[in-house]
Scaffold this active site. Structure first.
Site, PDB file in Angstrom:
ATOM      1  N   ALA A 138       0.813  -1.313   0.009  1.00 46.11           N
ATOM      2  CA  ALA A 138      -0.020  -0.082   0.204  1.00 46.11           C
ATOM      3  C   ALA A 138       1.052   1.272  -0.186  1.00 46.11           C
ATOM      4  O   ALA A 138       1.803   1.185   0.766  1.00 46.11           O
ATOM      5  CB  ALA A 138      -0.960   0.028   1.282  1.00 46.11           C
ATOM      6  N   CYS A 139       0.279   2.258  -0.803  1.00 45.88           N
ATOM      7  CA  CYS A 139       1.091   3.553  -0.695  1.00 45.88           C
ATOM      8  C   CYS A 139       0.145   4.829  -0.707  1.00 45.88           C
ATOM      9  O   CYS A 139      -1.101   4.469  -0.837  1.00 45.88           O
ATOM     10  CB  CYS A 139       2.077   3.641  -1.844  1.00 45.88           C
ATOM     11  SG  CYS A 139       1.563   4.084  -3.450  1.00 45.88           S
ATOM     12  N   GLY A 140       0.458   5.912  -0.769  1.00 43.57           N
ATOM     13  CA  GLY A 140      -0.494   7.193  -0.655  1.00 43.57           C
ATOM     14  C   GLY A 140      -1.597   7.083  -1.719  1.00 43.57           C
ATOM     15  O   GLY A 140      -2.803   7.210  -1.259  1.00 43.57           O
TER      16      GLY A 140
ATOM     17  N   ILE B 226      -3.609   3.396   0.353  1.00 41.03           N
ATOM     18  CA  ILE B 226      -3.483   3.141   1.719  1.00 41.03           C
ATOM     19  C   ILE B 226      -5.082   3.382   2.312  1.00 41.03           C
ATOM     20  O   ILE B 226      -5.640   2.975   3.301  1.00 41.03           O
ATOM     21  CB  ILE B 226      -2.705   4.137   2.587  1.00 41.03           C
ATOM     22  CG1 ILE B 226      -2.393   3.794   4.094  1.00 41.03           C
ATOM     23  CG2 ILE B 226      -3.013   5.500   2.535  1.00 41.03           C
ATOM     24  CD1 ILE B 226      -1.103   3.280   4.298  1.00 41.03           C
TER      25      ILE B 226
END
Lengths: 91, 158
Positions: free
Chosen positions: A7-9, A40
């Site tokens: 997960a990232c921004g 995220i």
């Protein structure tokens, strides 16, 4: 099959790239697992179906599941150690 | 298939970019992408905001880099703007935002279609773990040389 989530921004660049890197490293070793990149914000909704969480950004919550650090897959620094951890979690 | 050479060109390389801080660097670089028609005006605010919430500094060893990017809704066509900074600038660390990293190079990503661009981004990020390669890229004296160093470093990994 075990499910790995990165997960990232925003789910656009970093998480996709790390997911693809992990996927090819697992394939090279003949390990079958699904690797998915998400943003995220959607992580909360799917976290209970996830076996290993690859963390990139420090999220608001820490999840009670096996977690590895995703950054080394971008920078190469400490990558082998994180990959070994991942393999342990997938056993 | 989308190749790395489709996303990079000499026009998208800034040598010795002068900036006061991370915000200033991002503003200047976004303006360049807007001017060249790669992104919408809204890209600038979006990327500044995203950098605050989700910073993109990476500890890649001696030559530390940052990879600011934001949602594809602000992007018109894909591209990668590369800046070699005249002076080091502090960016927050992606993995640990309370930590600050002295950044020497910035790769600003205009991502239009994440799925299609992943193979290219993966190749690009491959150079981040190659300290020798990134040093060669950083030491380039002209735009053309820098562009070729990036392409050569990527080619060497095939």
């Amino acid at each position: 099959m075990k499910k790995i989530v990165v997960a990232c921004g925003s789910g656009v660049a970093t998480s996709q790239t790390i997911a693809s890197k992990i996927d090819s490293m697992l394939q090279d070793e003949g390990i079958k697992a699904s690797v998915e990149a998400v943003d995220i914000k959607s992580l909360d909704n799917i976290i209970d179906q996830v076996d290993v969480y690859v963390k990139i950004v420090s999220g608001p919550t820490n999840y009670d599941i096996p977690t590895i650090n995703g950054i080394p897959f971008l920078t190469g620094m400490g990558r082998d150690a994180e990959f070994e951890k991942l393999k342990e979690y997938l056993k | 298939m989308l190749e790395i050479s489709n996303l990079l060109n000499e026009d998208l390389i800034l040598l010795d970019l002068e900036a006061e801080d991370c915000e200033d660097a991002i503003k200047k670089m976004s303006s360049k992408l807007i001017e060249k028609g790669y992104v919408k005006e809204s890209y600038k605010q979006a990327i500044l905001k995203r950098e605050q919430t989700f910073p993109t500094g990476l500890d890649t060893g001696e030559i530390k880099i940052a990879i600011p990017h934001t949602d594809s809704t602000h992007v018109i066509k894909p591209g990668i703007l590369v800046a070699k900074l005249k002076n080091e600038i502090e960016f927050k660390d992606m993995g640990n935002p309370s930590n600050r990293l002295k950044i020497k190079m910035v790769f600003m990503l205009a991502v239009k279609d994440p799925k299609a661009q992943v193979p290219v981004l993966t190749k690009l990020m491959g150079i981040f773990s190659d300290q020798e390669g990134i040093k060669k890229i950083y030491e380039s004296k002209t735009e053309k040389e820098l562009l070729n160093s990036i392409l050569n470093t990527i080619d060497s990994k095939k």
